[in-house]
Design an enzyme around this catalytic site. Sequence first.
Site, PDB file in Angstrom:
ATOM      1  CG  ASP A  26      50.955  39.332  40.592  1.00  0.00           C
ATOM      2  OD1 ASP A  26      51.842  39.301  41.452  1.00  0.00           O
ATOM      3  OD2 ASP A  26      49.979  38.558  40.581  1.00  0.00           O
ATOM      4  CG  ASP A 137      54.489  38.661  44.670  1.00  0.00           C
ATOM      5  OD1 ASP A 137      53.736  39.300  45.418  1.00  0.00           O
ATOM      6  OD2 ASP A 137      54.219  37.534  44.241  1.00  0.00           O
ATOM      7  CD  GLU A 138      49.812  41.317  44.711  1.00  0.00           C
ATOM      8  OE1 GLU A 138      48.720  41.892  44.721  1.00  0.00           O
ATOM      9  OE2 GLU A 138      49.930  40.093  44.574  1.00  0.00           O
TER      10      GLU A 138
END
Length: 401
Positions: A26, A137-138
């Site tokens: 993350d 974003d992960e």
Amino acid sequence: MEPIQDTATRPEPDHAGPPRRIAHLDMDAFFASVELLDHPELRGLPVVVGGRRAVAPVAGDALPRLKDYAGRGVVTTATYEARAFGVHSGMGLMKAAALAPEAILLPAHFEAYGRVSRAFKAAASALAPKMEDRGIDEIYLDLTDLPGDSLDLARRLKEAVREATGLTCSIGITPNKLLSKLASELQKPDGITILGIGDIPSRIWPLPCAAVNGIGPKATEKLKASGILTIGDLAKADPAWLVARFGRSYGAWLHEAAHGRDDRPVVTEREPKSISRETTFERDLHPRLDREELSRILLDLCERLAADLERKGYRTRGVGIKLRYDDFTTVTRDQATPGPVADAASLRQAARACLKRAPLDRRLRLLGIRAGHLLTEAEYQEWRAQAEARRESGLFPELDA
DNA sequence: TCTGGGGTCCTAGGACCC
DNA sequence: TCTGGGGTCCTAGGACCC
């Protein structure tokens, strides 16, 4: 007569098989961190990314502050310094301004985030090719078949991401996705957390239920009302009671989740189920008085959606609209199209048919359009061949020529 | 001082077919 | 004459996530 079913001999759900090693990676305060790459002088300050368009320039060379913003919009990301004021993503900007009036407000630059996102994913998947994309974003990574111990792998992943982007991330490594997602949150930012099944009572059970991916505000409130606050409380709850209270599927899942059980594989490829475009207006619009403006907005949404479909190579067989009224209630209307389409005119025609079935007696704040039931090019060719066969047999003349 | 934009999945009723 | 049941599609709404 009572139905007889021998539940005792039914096999256990598939938890068998060798233990896996799953990572959740993350990025830390992603959008804000990307902005800080361009504005290193703002490091250490409370910075918020959000707003609908560039903030009006302020006098002199002063930085735009949260208190200068007026209008609709939410916080997209806040730096850890801004979070210290209680600001978090999803919060209305006006509310955030009340908490941290002097925080710097930067507009979002989605193209830049997309570039950095592709860069960190490429760096991670070069080390661990079994990667599942979970948004900008992960990611999840399946490390099961990779050599090396988990701590070493996590360090190498973080170093690769930092080298590719200049940014830090947090990593959780555990036997499954559910636990890894929880673990990656435990030592943010810039952390590594490695947990085994044996760590669940000490590390997972003290956490609030809402920490679990899949337990949102509604379920949290409902659990709280029954005195269930932590994941440990949830683990102790009678599964039959959970099923009675939350339904067969969700209730059973809550029980499994609280015990850290999760079989979901890391999915490396997936076709989208729908593609959509929506917009919240600067001011609420009246369906009749602002008819022309709404019509222009609908056309624009249809053109953008058509461009998305074209670029990604899909056709749709089901178009839907979304309306949000001034009181924030939302309705949707769906309609199957006569055949697979991808052009703006067909999308607009279907959207207008949907609009006719929706209440239009109060002001609107949002209009959206969605293409569902997507067909790839190959599926479309197949559909055409079948439609052609039907036409030749004279049954359903769906194709004209 | 209200609350963005892009998604996924689940539930549930009715239509329709066999 | 008083009527079963399963499967699938369509539609609407809602919870949840990033």
